[in-house]
Write an enzyme that holds these catalytic residues in place. Structure first.
Site, PDB file in Angstrom:
ATOM      1  CG  ASP A  40     114.065 -48.854  -7.782  1.00 59.95           C
ATOM      2  OD1 ASP A  40     114.791 -49.354  -8.802  1.00 59.95           O
ATOM      3  OD2 ASP A  40     114.840 -48.309  -6.843  1.00 59.95           O
ATOM      4  CG  HIS A 181     109.242 -46.540  -7.473  1.00 63.91           C
ATOM      5  ND1 HIS A 181     109.700 -45.120  -7.241  1.00 63.91           N
ATOM      6  CD2 HIS A 181     110.085 -47.262  -6.384  1.00 63.91           C
ATOM      7  CE1 HIS A 181     110.879 -45.083  -6.328  1.00 63.91           C
ATOM      8  NE2 HIS A 181     111.004 -46.044  -5.962  1.00 63.91           N
TER       9      HIS A 181
END
Ligand code: NI
Length: 571
Positions: A40, A181
């Site tokens: 993400d 991430h």
């Protein structure tokens, strides 16, 4: 591992002969462990290193990008798509969507979507709502599947590669969706280490889309998903591999054949470098390209796109046929090895069924030649004898300037710019003009060696003509010190020099027409008389709409016509 298993099943097929391999393949597919690793908030500067690692491991991932980073890393986004990863929406600026109204949510999604589309083309992109928070408004507004996760690495919190690695390897199950991430180098390190470990345990890393497809689940818009655990269904891997391409030299260019290993898949392609989608051209069989293209192709099978094939195909042009002649006997040559030449002498365009050139032949006025070579684009040439027997490849018989150019060359007022080349549409320079004027006047230029103009050096092909024209008072240059020899001559400059020249010849100007131009005011004061007198005499014509276009420039074909009419008047 995937490859190893394929080999294994091939081996077993070979050993067990033909009766059982289908059930074996299915068994191996059903026991296949699948996992989707997702990243993400990127892309970031760490993402390319992650992509390198994924590529080396044959692992596919899914990237939920935020628009602010996607805009700054457009190339990385394209690379993800090209390498078979899935890109998806994580909003433009990462707000908590449950705090927004429908139109603000819409705005957040479409602003991010714009970047996704430019990398991957039009399609439905899954959404991961920031912080995993959603409500009914979010689900309804998103108009796409919502993807959460089942393994939360908390990588943003720990920023510790070991800790992240431990969470992944401890918590991952067949069908997990792992959240990371790609903003932290620790996350990249941990992810690649975990992939190595899980691949050894038989896990295959697939995109979110592929994970659900292989679990037999059709993702629905507005629904929320966080895993695709094994419920006994695992469809066979479709080869997410891009189609392959074979390029073959053929007459007229290169023949392109696209191949896809997945049976029943449809190939789509573009040749302008854009990312292919299902809306691109559908491949229906080998095709020929006759210019260099950037080919890109995808295979689509059961609504899943493969990685993108990218291939530059270079197509050169067959060398332009060259000519030599003795009288009307033409000899053709072509510099491209293996080229074949076809020709016509009846002004029709030659094709591969026209006469093949094998030896010198006697030509008519016009000879058209087609040169072809395998792997090259076709090349054509047209050779035309003027009415006086001079040969050019850019003075076709059916043009208005065919006769004046032929005459101007025959009268030795003008010459080609290279062998067999006249360049009729090139502009006439001021140096060319005075040179032609000197030839028209039959001036003895041997006594003119230099000029006072700083931009006309001694010893150029036009020095003597400029010096002569200056001494005779036909030109004063564009200033006291400059002649601007390479500048294109304007119609009013041409009229002025010609007018002075004709006056000196005691030429009797006639007054055939009266003069009143719509663009009279645009004529420079010093050129007014010359333009008007020459126009009244009929030596120069208007350009239509009652305009004389004093500042327009003249091309070599028009110059040929003008000088021929001047010569006819003064003889
Ligand atoms: Ni996020």
């Amino acid at each position: 591992m995937k490859r190893f298993q394929k080999w294994l099943s091939v081996l077993l097929i070979m050993i067990l002969a033909t009766s059982v391999p289908i059930s074996l393949t299915q068994a191996s597919a059903a026991s296949q462990k699948l996992v989707a690793i997702t990243f993400d908030d990127g892309p970031s500067g760490y993402t390319p290193k992650l992509l390198d690692g994924l590529k080396a491991r044959g692992a596919k991932a899914t990237f939920f990008c935020v628009g602010t980073n996607a805009s700054a890393h457009a190339d990385t986004l394209k690379r993800m798509v090209n390498e078979g990863h899935q890109i998806a929406n994580h909003t433009y600026s990462h707000p908590q969507l449950t705090k927004l109204g429908a139109s603000e949510i819409q705005n957040e999604l479409s602003k991010c979507r714009k970047y996704l589309v430019s990398a991957a083309g039009e399609q439905t992109f899954c959404l991961r709502p920031p912080y995993g928070s959603y409500n009914n408004t979010v689900k309804q507004t998103a108009n796409c599947p919502l993807i959460l996760w089942s393994v939360d690495t908390l990588d943003w919190k720990s920023r510790n590669a070991d800790s992240v690695y431990n969470v992944i390897t401890r918590e991952t199950k067949d069908g997990s969706i792992i959240l990371l991430h790609d903003l932290y180098s620790t996350s990249v390190t941990a992810a690649l280490r975990a992939i190595d470990t899980l691949q050894q345990q038989g896990y295959e890393f697939v995109t979110v889309k592929e994970l659900f497809r292989r679990r037999g689940i059709t993702l629905e818009n507005g629904k929320v998903y966080s895993s695709a655990y094994n419920q006994g269904i695992t469809l066979p891997a479709e080869d997410g591999e891009a189609p392959s391409v074979a390029v073959q030299d053929v007459w007229g260019g290169k023949q392109v054949t696209l191949i896809c290993k997945t049976k029943g898949a449809q190939i789509y392609y573009t040749v302008d470098g854009s990312v292919p989608t299902e809306k691109s051209k559908k491949y229906s069989g080998a095709f020929i390209v006759d210019k260099s293209v950037s080919l890109r192709a995808i295979a689509v099978y059961q609504n899943t796109n493969s990685a993108v094939l990218t291939k530059s195909i270079t197509v050169s042009k067959t060398a332009v046929p060259q000519i030599t002649h003795q009288g009307k006997t033409l000899t053709l040559t072509c510099a491209t090895k293996g080229a074949v030449m076809y020709y016509t002498t009846d002004k029709t365009n030659p094709t591969a069924s026209s006469k093949t050139y094998t030896k010198p032949f006697v030509a008519q006025t016009t000879t058209k030649v087609l040169a072809r070579a395998k792997g090259y684009a076709d090349s054509t040439a047209c050779f035309t004898f003027t009415q006086y027997g001079d040969l050019f490849q850019d003075v076709p018989e059916d043009t208005w300037y065919y006769k004046p150019v032929g005459q101007a060359v025959h009268q030795k007022l003008m010459k080609g710019t290279a062998p067999y080349v006249f360049q009729p549409n090139d502009s006439l320079t001021r140096a060319m003009f005075v040179t032609i004027l000197a030839r028209l006047a039959d001036a003895d230029l041997s006594v003119y060696k230099s000029t006072a103009f700083q931009d006309v050096k001694a010893g150029t092909w036009y020095t003597a003509a400029v010096a002569w024209a200056n001494q005779m008072g036909y030109t004063k240059g564009v200033s006291e010190t400059e002649f601007s020899p390479d500048e294109s001559i304007t119609r009013e400059q041409m009229c002025t020099m010609l007018y002075r020249f004709l006056k000196k010849q005691n030429y009797a100007f006639s007054k055939q027409t009266t003069t009143s131009f719509a663009d009279q005011a645009q004529i420079s004061p010093w050129a007014k008389q010359a333009v008007n007198v020459l126009h009244q005499d009929g030596l120069i014509n208007g350009v239509g709409d009652n305009r004389v276009a004093p500042k327009e420039i003249s091309n070599r074909a028009s110059a040929a016509k003008l000088f021929i009419s001047v010569q006819n008047r003064i003889q």
